[in-house]
Design an enzyme around this catalytic site. Sequence first.
Site, PDB file in Angstrom:
ATOM      1  N   HIS A  75       0.845  -1.200   0.000  1.00  0.00           N
ATOM      2  CA  HIS A  75       0.000   0.000   0.000  1.00  0.00           C
ATOM      3  C   HIS A  75       0.879   1.249   0.000  1.00  0.00           C
ATOM      4  N   ASP A 104       6.979  20.577 -27.167  1.00  0.00           N
ATOM      5  CA  ASP A 104       6.851  19.266 -26.520  1.00  0.00           C
ATOM      6  C   ASP A 104       7.899  19.225 -25.429  1.00  0.00           C
ATOM      7  N   TRP A 140       7.062   0.121   3.886  1.00  0.00           N
ATOM      8  CA  TRP A 140       7.597   0.747   2.666  1.00  0.00           C
ATOM      9  C   TRP A 140       9.000   1.279   2.913  1.00  0.00           C
ATOM     10  N   SER A 167      12.906   5.449 -13.940  1.00  0.00           N
ATOM     11  CA  SER A 167      11.827   6.217 -14.568  1.00  0.00           C
ATOM     12  C   SER A 167      11.811   7.645 -14.042  1.00  0.00           C
ATOM     13  N   SER A 168      11.912   7.773 -12.717  1.00  0.00           N
ATOM     14  CA  SER A 168      11.859   9.116 -12.133  1.00  0.00           C
ATOM     15  C   SER A 168      13.041   9.961 -12.569  1.00  0.00           C
ATOM     16  N   HIS A 251      13.159  11.630   3.170  1.00  0.00           N
ATOM     17  CA  HIS A 251      12.580  12.923   3.523  1.00  0.00           C
ATOM     18  C   HIS A 251      12.410  13.817   2.300  1.00  0.00           C
ATOM     19  N   GLU A 253      11.863  12.844  -0.501  1.00  0.00           N
ATOM     20  CA  GLU A 253      10.742  12.212  -1.201  1.00  0.00           C
ATOM     21  C   GLU A 253       9.393  12.793  -0.765  1.00  0.00           C
ATOM     22  N   TYR A 255       8.756  15.692   0.128  1.00  0.00           N
ATOM     23  CA  TYR A 255       8.556  16.995  -0.517  1.00  0.00           C
ATOM     24  C   TYR A 255       8.446  16.852  -2.024  1.00  0.00           C
ATOM     25  N   SER A 266      -1.018  26.725  -6.416  1.00  0.00           N
ATOM     26  CA  SER A 266      -0.632  28.097  -6.749  1.00  0.00           C
ATOM     27  C   SER A 266      -1.197  28.551  -8.091  1.00  0.00           C
ATOM     28  N   HIS A 300      15.025  13.042  11.449  1.00  0.00           N
ATOM     29  CA  HIS A 300      13.875  13.201  12.346  1.00  0.00           C
ATOM     30  C   HIS A 300      12.950  11.980  12.269  1.00  0.00           C
ATOM     31  N   HIS A 301      13.223  11.073  11.343  1.00  0.00           N
ATOM     32  CA  HIS A 301      12.478   9.812  11.326  1.00  0.00           C
ATOM     33  C   HIS A 301      13.127   8.784  12.237  1.00  0.00           C
ATOM     34  N   THR A 326       7.359  26.944   4.689  1.00  0.00           N
ATOM     35  CA  THR A 326       6.030  26.398   4.404  1.00  0.00           C
ATOM     36  C   THR A 326       4.961  27.377   4.863  1.00  0.00           C
ATOM     37  N   LYS A 329       4.357  30.022   2.374  1.00  0.00           N
ATOM     38  CA  LYS A 329       3.485  29.595   1.280  1.00  0.00           C
ATOM     39  C   LYS A 329       2.028  29.661   1.707  1.00  0.00           C
ATOM     40  N   ARG A 448       1.863   1.489  14.914  1.00  0.00           N
ATOM     41  CA  ARG A 448       1.437   1.244  13.537  1.00  0.00           C
ATOM     42  C   ARG A 448       1.918  -0.136  13.102  1.00  0.00           C
TER      43      ARG A 448
HETATM   44  C1  HEA Z   1       0.068   9.220  -0.939  1.00  0.00           C
HETATM   45  C2  HEA Z   1       0.018   8.098  -0.472  1.00  0.00           C
HETATM   46  C3  HEA Z   1      -1.112   7.420   0.262  1.00  0.00           C
HETATM   47  C4  HEA Z   1      -2.478   7.427   0.041  1.00  0.00           C
HETATM   48  C5  HEA Z   1      -3.231   8.141  -1.045  1.00  0.00           C
HETATM   49  C6  HEA Z   1      -3.050   6.593   1.066  1.00  0.00           C
HETATM   50  C7  HEA Z   1      -4.415   6.335   1.178  1.00  0.00           C
HETATM   51  C8  HEA Z   1      -4.983   5.611   2.219  1.00  0.00           C
HETATM   52  N1  HEA Z   1      -4.320   4.995   3.263  1.00  0.00           N
HETATM   53 FE1  HEA Z   1      -2.308   4.908   3.498  1.00  0.00          FE
HETATM   54  N2  HEA Z   1      -0.299   4.827   3.733  1.00  0.00           N
HETATM   55  C9  HEA Z   1       0.641   5.438   2.955  1.00  0.00           C
HETATM   56  C10 HEA Z   1       0.394   6.297   1.901  1.00  0.00           C
HETATM   57  C11 HEA Z   1      -0.869   6.577   1.401  1.00  0.00           C
HETATM   58  N3  HEA Z   1      -2.062   6.101   1.873  1.00  0.00           N
HETATM   59  C12 HEA Z   1       1.969   5.115   3.404  1.00  0.00           C
HETATM   60  C13 HEA Z   1       3.282   5.604   2.815  1.00  0.00           C
HETATM   61  C14 HEA Z   1       1.808   4.252   4.488  1.00  0.00           C
HETATM   62  C15 HEA Z   1       2.892   3.617   5.351  1.00  0.00           C
HETATM   63  C16 HEA Z   1       3.143   2.210   4.948  1.00  0.00           C
HETATM   64  C17 HEA Z   1       4.056   1.546   5.903  1.00  0.00           C
HETATM   65  O1  HEA Z   1       3.833   1.617   7.123  1.00  0.00           O
HETATM   66  O2  HEA Z   1       5.028   0.961   5.446  1.00  0.00           O
HETATM   67  C18 HEA Z   1       0.363   4.094   4.676  1.00  0.00           C
HETATM   68  C19 HEA Z   1      -0.200   3.326   5.686  1.00  0.00           C
HETATM   69  C20 HEA Z   1      -1.568   3.271   5.960  1.00  0.00           C
HETATM   70  C21 HEA Z   1      -2.130   2.695   7.125  1.00  0.00           C
HETATM   71  C22 HEA Z   1      -1.358   2.092   8.288  1.00  0.00           C
HETATM   72  C23 HEA Z   1      -1.102   0.651   8.043  1.00  0.00           C
HETATM   73  C24 HEA Z   1      -0.287   0.051   9.120  1.00  0.00           C
HETATM   74  O3  HEA Z   1       0.427   0.759   9.836  1.00  0.00           O
HETATM   75  O4  HEA Z   1      -0.364  -1.168   9.234  1.00  0.00           O
HETATM   76  C25 HEA Z   1      -3.506   2.804   7.013  1.00  0.00           C
HETATM   77  C26 HEA Z   1      -4.477   2.347   8.012  1.00  0.00           C
HETATM   78  O5  HEA Z   1      -5.506   2.828   8.125  1.00  0.00           O
HETATM   79  C27 HEA Z   1      -3.762   3.468   5.752  1.00  0.00           C
HETATM   80  C28 HEA Z   1      -5.026   3.763   5.254  1.00  0.00           C
HETATM   81  C29 HEA Z   1      -5.258   4.443   4.062  1.00  0.00           C
HETATM   82  C30 HEA Z   1      -6.583   4.683   3.525  1.00  0.00           C
HETATM   83  C31 HEA Z   1      -7.863   4.205   4.126  1.00  0.00           C
HETATM   84  C32 HEA Z   1      -6.399   5.400   2.366  1.00  0.00           C
HETATM   85  C33 HEA Z   1      -7.489   5.881   1.446  1.00  0.00           C
HETATM   86  O6  HEA Z   1      -7.275   7.235   1.169  1.00  0.00           O
HETATM   87  C34 HEA Z   1      -7.538   5.071   0.181  1.00  0.00           C
HETATM   88  C35 HEA Z   1      -8.802   5.370  -0.582  1.00  0.00           C
HETATM   89  C36 HEA Z   1      -8.836   4.732  -1.930  1.00  0.00           C
HETATM   90  C37 HEA Z   1      -9.553   3.651  -2.261  1.00  0.00           C
HETATM   91  C38 HEA Z   1     -10.308   2.904  -1.239  1.00  0.00           C
HETATM   92  C39 HEA Z   1      -9.511   3.084  -3.657  1.00  0.00           C
HETATM   93  C40 HEA Z   1     -10.598   3.549  -4.555  1.00  0.00           C
HETATM   94  C41 HEA Z   1     -11.855   2.797  -4.500  1.00  0.00           C
HETATM   95  C42 HEA Z   1     -12.094   1.582  -5.054  1.00  0.00           C
HETATM   96  C43 HEA Z   1     -11.053   0.763  -5.722  1.00  0.00           C
HETATM   97  C44 HEA Z   1     -13.413   1.029  -5.052  1.00  0.00           C
HETATM   98  C45 HEA Z   1     -13.629  -0.067  -4.082  1.00  0.00           C
HETATM   99  C46 HEA Z   1     -14.092   0.521  -2.824  1.00  0.00           C
HETATM  100  C47 HEA Z   1     -15.009  -0.003  -2.011  1.00  0.00           C
HETATM  101  C48 HEA Z   1     -15.683  -1.317  -2.284  1.00  0.00           C
HETATM  102  C49 HEA Z   1     -15.398   0.724  -0.761  1.00  0.00           C
HETATM  103  N4  HEA Z   1      -2.565   3.741   5.134  1.00  0.00           N
HETATM  104  C1  HEA Z   2       3.678  15.230   1.616  1.00  0.00           C
HETATM  105  C2  HEA Z   2       4.377  14.683   2.503  1.00  0.00           C
HETATM  106  C3  HEA Z   2       4.859  15.276   3.814  1.00  0.00           C
HETATM  107  C4  HEA Z   2       5.036  16.587   4.190  1.00  0.00           C
HETATM  108  C5  HEA Z   2       4.814  17.834   3.393  1.00  0.00           C
HETATM  109  C6  HEA Z   2       5.521  16.528   5.549  1.00  0.00           C
HETATM  110  C7  HEA Z   2       5.829  17.676   6.291  1.00  0.00           C
HETATM  111  C8  HEA Z   2       6.437  17.651   7.535  1.00  0.00           C
HETATM  112  N1  HEA Z   2       6.709  16.542   8.283  1.00  0.00           N
HETATM  113 FE1  HEA Z   2       6.250  14.618   7.797  1.00  0.00          FE
HETATM  114  N2  HEA Z   2       6.077  12.705   7.181  1.00  0.00           N
HETATM  115  C9  HEA Z   2       5.611  12.255   5.971  1.00  0.00           C
HETATM  116  C10 HEA Z   2       5.184  13.056   4.929  1.00  0.00           C
HETATM  117  C11 HEA Z   2       5.230  14.451   4.930  1.00  0.00           C
HETATM  118  N3  HEA Z   2       5.616  15.240   5.971  1.00  0.00           N
HETATM  119  C12 HEA Z   2       5.611  10.829   5.908  1.00  0.00           C
HETATM  120  C13 HEA Z   2       5.184   9.972   4.736  1.00  0.00           C
HETATM  121  C14 HEA Z   2       6.087  10.385   7.142  1.00  0.00           C
HETATM  122  C15 HEA Z   2       6.219   8.957   7.670  1.00  0.00           C
HETATM  123  C16 HEA Z   2       7.080   8.059   6.927  1.00  0.00           C
HETATM  124  C17 HEA Z   2       7.049   6.701   7.551  1.00  0.00           C
HETATM  125  O1  HEA Z   2       7.611   6.531   8.649  1.00  0.00           O
HETATM  126  O2  HEA Z   2       6.437   5.783   6.951  1.00  0.00           O
HETATM  127  C18 HEA Z   2       6.377  11.593   7.908  1.00  0.00           C
HETATM  128  C19 HEA Z   2       6.915  11.556   9.186  1.00  0.00           C
HETATM  129  C20 HEA Z   2       7.377  12.679   9.853  1.00  0.00           C
HETATM  130  C21 HEA Z   2       8.183  12.621  11.033  1.00  0.00           C
HETATM  131  C22 HEA Z   2       8.680  11.346  11.722  1.00  0.00           C
HETATM  132  C23 HEA Z   2       7.661  10.803  12.629  1.00  0.00           C
HETATM  133  C24 HEA Z   2       8.064   9.509  13.200  1.00  0.00           C
HETATM  134  O3  HEA Z   2       8.137   8.512  12.474  1.00  0.00           O
HETATM  135  O4  HEA Z   2       8.318   9.472  14.388  1.00  0.00           O
HETATM  136  C25 HEA Z   2       8.434  13.926  11.403  1.00  0.00           C
HETATM  137  C26 HEA Z   2       9.242  14.329  12.589  1.00  0.00           C
HETATM  138  O5  HEA Z   2       9.780  15.341  12.648  1.00  0.00           O
HETATM  139  C27 HEA Z   2       7.792  14.778  10.420  1.00  0.00           C
HETATM  140  C28 HEA Z   2       7.827  16.166  10.420  1.00  0.00           C
HETATM  141  C29 HEA Z   2       7.335  16.967   9.404  1.00  0.00           C
HETATM  142  C30 HEA Z   2       7.447  18.413   9.407  1.00  0.00           C
HETATM  143  C31 HEA Z   2       8.046  19.280  10.482  1.00  0.00           C
HETATM  144  C32 HEA Z   2       6.892  18.838   8.225  1.00  0.00           C
HETATM  145  C33 HEA Z   2       6.824  20.281   7.749  1.00  0.00           C
HETATM  146  O6  HEA Z   2       7.211  20.383   6.407  1.00  0.00           O
HETATM  147  C34 HEA Z   2       5.467  20.868   7.919  1.00  0.00           C
HETATM  148  C35 HEA Z   2       5.500  22.361   7.746  1.00  0.00           C
HETATM  149  C36 HEA Z   2       4.145  22.991   7.720  1.00  0.00           C
HETATM  150  C37 HEA Z   2       3.561  23.670   8.714  1.00  0.00           C
HETATM  151  C38 HEA Z   2       4.188  23.800  10.050  1.00  0.00           C
HETATM  152  C39 HEA Z   2       2.196  24.265   8.558  1.00  0.00           C
HETATM  153  C40 HEA Z   2       2.135  25.625   7.933  1.00  0.00           C
HETATM  154  C41 HEA Z   2       2.953  26.658   8.591  1.00  0.00           C
HETATM  155  C42 HEA Z   2       2.472  27.810   9.109  1.00  0.00           C
HETATM  156  C43 HEA Z   2       1.049  28.166   9.017  1.00  0.00           C
HETATM  157  C44 HEA Z   2       3.472  28.758   9.658  1.00  0.00           C
HETATM  158  C45 HEA Z   2       3.402  29.047  11.103  1.00  0.00           C
HETATM  159  C46 HEA Z   2       3.676  27.864  11.912  1.00  0.00           C
HETATM  160  C47 HEA Z   2       4.442  27.832  13.013  1.00  0.00           C
HETATM  161  C48 HEA Z   2       5.385  28.887  13.421  1.00  0.00           C
HETATM  162  C49 HEA Z   2       4.332  26.652  13.904  1.00  0.00           C
HETATM  163  N4  HEA Z   2       7.150  13.978   9.491  1.00  0.00           N
HETATM  164 CU    CU Z   3      10.631  13.629   7.018  1.00  0.00          CU
END
Ligand code: HEA
Ligand code: HEA
Ligand code: CU
Lengths: 524, 283, 374
Positions: A75, A104, A140, A167-168, A251, A253, A255, A266, A300-301, A326, A329, A448
């Site tokens: 997933h 193009d 993942w 690809s990327s 990380h 990734e 962004y 925007s 920070h992860h 951020t 923005k 989790r």
């Molecule tokens: C951008 C990326 C993205 C997106 C879009 C989503 C979308 C969703 N994610 Fe996920 N998620 C991740 C990225 C993302 N996730 C990542 C990176 C992890 C961490 C993995 C890891 O721990 O290694 C994670 C982990 C994660 C967990 C934790 C699993 C665990 O720790 O064991 C859960 C649990 O609730 C969850 C739920 C969902 C749900 C309910 C949606 C929903 O938004 C999905 C909705 C979409 C559909 C459901 C499909 C469309 C509909 C159909 C095909 C029709 C059929 C539908 C019906 C019959 C109802 N996600």
């Molecule tokens: C689109 C993807 C995305 C984005 C944009 C971010 C944005 C941020 N993330 Fe997140 N993050 C993930 C995707 C993302 N993250 C994923 C996938 C994981 C889990 C991966 C895994 O373990 O599977 C994760 C996990 C993760 C962790 C690790 C948690 C853990 O495993 O223990 C941390 C810890 O620092 C963190 C921090 C942040 C911070 C500080 C930002 C900042 O960029 C956010 C900045 C934005 C704001 C703060 C809001 C707007 C700001 C204002 C309005 C200004 C004024 C605000 C103040 C002065 C407070 N993220």
């Molecule tokens: Cu990070």
Amino acid sequence: MEAVHEHDHSHDHPTGLMRWVTTTNHKDIGTMYLWFSFAMFMVGGVMALIIRTELFQPGLQVVQPEFFNQMTTLHGLIMVFGAIMPAFVGFANWQIPMMIGAPDMAFPRMNNWSFWLLPPAGTLLVLSMFVPGGSAGVGWTMYAPLTVQQGMGMDLVIFAVHILGMSSIMGSINIVTTILNLRAPGMTMMKMPLFVWTWLITAYLLIAAMPVLAGAVTMTLTDRHFGTHFFNAAGGGDPVLFQHIFWFFGHPEVYIIAIPAFGVISQVIPAFSRKPLFGYASMVYATASIAILSFLVWAHHMYTVGMPVEAQLYYMFATMLIAVPTGVKVFNWVATMWKGSMTFETPMLFAIGFLFLFTLGGFTGLVLALTPVDVQLHDTYYVVAHFHYVMVAGALFSAFAGVYFWLPKWIGKMYDETLGKWHFWLSIIFFNLTFFVQHFLGLAGMPRRIPDYSLQFADFNMISSIGAFGFGLSQLLFLYILIKAIRSGEKAPEKPWDGADTLEWTHLPTPAPYHSFETPPTVK
Amino acid sequence: MSTQPGGYYLPSPSHWPIFGSIALFLMAFGGVLMMNGAGGGTATLVVGVLVMIYMLVGWFGTVIGESESGKYNKQVDVSFRWGMSWFIFSEVMFFAAFFGALFYMRVLSVPWLADADTAALLWPGFTAEWPASGPAIAEQFTPMGAWGLPAINTAILLTSGVTITIAHWALKENKRSTLNWFMFLTIALGLTFIAVQAYEYGHAYKDLNLTLESGAYGATFFMLTGFHGFHVTVGTIMLIVIWLRCLKGHFKPENHFGFEGVAWYWHFVDVVWLGLFVFVYWL
Amino acid sequence: MRLKAFSRLLFLATAMLMAGLASAEYQLNLKPAKTALGEAVYDLHTLVMIIITVIFIGVFGFMFYAIFKHRKSVGHQAAHFHENTTVEIVWTVIPVFILIGLAWPATKALLEMRDTSAPDMTIKVTGYQWKWGYEYLDDDVKFYSSLATPRDQIQGDAEKGEHYLLEVDKPLVVPVGKKVRILTTANDVLHAWYVPELAVKQDAIPGFIRDTWFQAEETGTFRGQCAELCGKEHGFMPIVVNVVSEDDYKIWVAEQKSAGGAAAYDPGKTYSVAELTSAGEAVYKAHCVACHQPNGSGMPPTFPALTGGMISTGPIANHLDIVLNGSKKNPMMAAFGAQLSDMEIAAVVTYERNALGNSLGDSLQPGEVAAARK
Ligand code: HEA
Ligand code: HEA
Ligand SMILES: [Cu+2]
Ligand code: CUA
């Protein structure tokens, strides 16, 4: 010239399936990226639903624990690499040439390959479920040394990641080159639409980050099969080394996922506010700062691996700093809306939904950035909630906004506005139902990646699962809206959105012709 | 095959990419089967590699044909330059991951293993020094010295950097025979490097008991030099292609990006080697 | 119109749900901490929540004001400004100061959290797939702790108990008010030792020792879980910490020493098959059941069945060998010689040969295990 074209079309351009297999046209390729991404979203979504079904109530009901782990892994991988990233590359393909006045992409053949690498990679991922021992049940993030214990499914996942990386990288090289070299006369860098800027910056992130991921999984592969000890203390290696390399990619990734989404927003917010984007220059600088900072905060992860405390302090401060650009923005978007003349068609609704919920997710990111708090919340559902706010309500909603916004330009037909609004409201409600309660679960200490949980977590999990099914069903509505628009949508007006002012709206007919700018426009 | 009025060349649809995709799929799948001892792996892999070679020959052949028939203009040339630069940058990042692993192990994980509680409770008696094979690998090995073959190889590769520059200069001056000879020299040097490297590997396995399984040192040594050697091999093949093109009279003094791209790549391989020589062999 | 009505309804429903949540006894925040450090963390979390809530309300107050007032349908004309250096600087600089204000208490808490010096006692915690090994370095006490919830509760064949999945056969026991230093390591893959109410989470990394500490301020039982994905039973390796008074702790330590656990056996005695089989059942449940399943069926192809298995019904020497030294082919089948006593190995091997659907009738004596160890 015309004659030459006729000649081309009748002889060189295959039709039917081969048109899509061999195409070098950025619009065809963009279309394929977008459909591929949607298909993968469905696959990844169904996996999410399997996860949520198992978690509907305590006890093991539907799947075995190891299959559950495989679902979590696939997933995550499929959503990130198969759904979200290709979606934005699809936008890049359609929009960048049109927005900068280019004919193009710079390397149309390589562009084709960038796309056509995705299906084999996706196949490898899906195939991994059907080999003996099943797919990889490692998350993942693929942390060593659990990866060493896996069966051949793990190797398939590793090679899938390699191919996705190729690809990327090729896609990014193409985008960078297109933007730097193919702009129409007069289109200076600081006149480029912000979407183009965000992609330029994202492409750099990809070129720098993806090879590092390739290195990480390559080391995993050799540790598994060739006796190296990168991640094994017995030979002087360290499992934590994998985490450092992975997050050096991982990380940036996140962004890579977020920044193109910022780009779409925007474009959409000014268009529906009928007012130019506030603080264009500071938007560019803020995006660049986020990108640079994103390479400096990866650990920070890893607050709980036992790094020296000085390192923890550094990563905490650096991570907190990302809130500043951020924030710039977010403030700029709100200032763009301020004193505008707003209307709320579906793209704008999704953009506002993005703004609201992405910021919420950003704030929980800030909570996690504080090391002592993260030590409590790390690897709990709080993190799951955080990243679904930024990735689903963030990136995915932004992609929805983009599709509704540009669909008229792409196909020359309108989507059904009423249904679009339904899609938005259903999505936002069920999204929050699914993921808001996960904050509570995480705060209370639910880890989790577990297939079963103690009774204290039962109620919120049930709510979350109900929300997930609602959210998933709402996405079927999206599919219906798309098909309806393509088959029987009303003809789109030349310029359906008053406030849209980029080249594709001002200089090209609707729908956009197969070849964008046969002669480059001049930009004043 | 439409050339835009603006002068930009747009290639017509192409079937090469899909061959590349099929090739990679077969190679990946075959490789997995092979590594896991399942049947059919080697055959699948070989077919994949053949398709890959077919694709590369065909694709590059097409590009060369287009280039020679004058379809590419100045702008396309600039595109190629950007494309090649960023490709090389991505390669640099790939090597960076392995250099990172090397530094991490040398500076952090090996000392940690010999430190405080970790050493006392888990690895009694382990002392941190580099080269290390780690606390639980009994087999001894001799590390690869820097000033024998590796130093010679450094000289070879640096010289080849000079010869290719002379060749480039000759091309610009339109001195074709100097060009051809110095290209030949560069290739010869590249091949010598590969041969010396291969000999060195044999030496390591046979005489030094230094293998991929020799812990941290063995892993980083072979993976870094191995990937580098692979890149030299690819670079040499590219040089050979370019040389053949030179012999056929391709490239013009003012327009020869195919040549330059390969030269850049060769210099990149050179620079990586310097990093290797300093951090893997010498220090 | 229909849409509006529907969205109002949903809004109402959500509001009611939220109200319901608030009134019922739901755990919506961090659990109240039982250590001073935990309180510092709790307060830090509260502080950051207040800050972000205020900013959130501020920012989106502006946005919703604009959405209601500056819309085309109420006839608002768009202004044309698109930059203002002053405000842009202001909203860059102010967040920096807010963040500094937040970093200060965070730094203090973190420095304290990582200060493991001068402990009153030290416990080495080892993560295994899937159980915890505890070793009291000062008191010479050593034991394993694994999930006590019966499998039929998990499978849904029995009513789930109060501490479903959060109960172990042998909890960690520590004295109240003492600084306990925890050293973590792992035997196979990563695990993480996580007890929310004691505010500790520390990864356990094979080959390395990492440390953390806690000092419980009240007696009681605190429950946690493994918090790093460690394979299929990751969800089933709980942690239970009993914090007891100093005196109770002393009594407990003394008991551990005198009992000597199942490790002791009488060298002169030949144990009967029945004796060994019944002792072996407990060992099997604690150490083997996760992979080989309660009835010995395993989970082919990954985990082989012991019922009628090649080795488990073959020569007893091979059976002893794989349990003592592990499998050469698959590291998942670990060398249990390091974890189990001679008596336990003898018992579990005999059990496997005379239960789980096997009935070979032979037995393994603890002395033979000792001999095989050399
Ligand atoms: C951008 C990326 C993205 C997106 C879009 C989503 C979308 C969703 N994610 Fe996920 N998620 C991740 C990225 C993302 N996730 C990542 C990176 C992890 C961490 C993995 C890891 O721990 O290694 C994670 C982990 C994660 C967990 C934790 C699993 C665990 O720790 O064991 C859960 C649990 O609730 C969850 C739920 C969902 C749900 C309910 C949606 C929903 O938004 C999905 C909705 C979409 C559909 C459901 C499909 C469309 C509909 C159909 C095909 C029709 C059929 C539908 C019906 C019959 C109802 N996600
Ligand atoms: C689109 C993807 C995305 C984005 C944009 C971010 C944005 C941020 N993330 Fe997140 N993050 C993930 C995707 C993302 N993250 C994923 C996938 C994981 C889990 C991966 C895994 O373990 O599977 C994760 C996990 C993760 C962790 C690790 C948690 C853990 O495993 O223990 C941390 C810890 O620092 C963190 C921090 C942040 C911070 C500080 C930002 C900042 O960029 C956010 C900045 C934005 C704001 C703060 C809001 C707007 C700001 C204002 C309005 C200004 C004024 C605000 C103040 C002065 C407070 N993220
Ligand atoms: Cu990070
Ligand atoms: Cu042990 Cu998870």
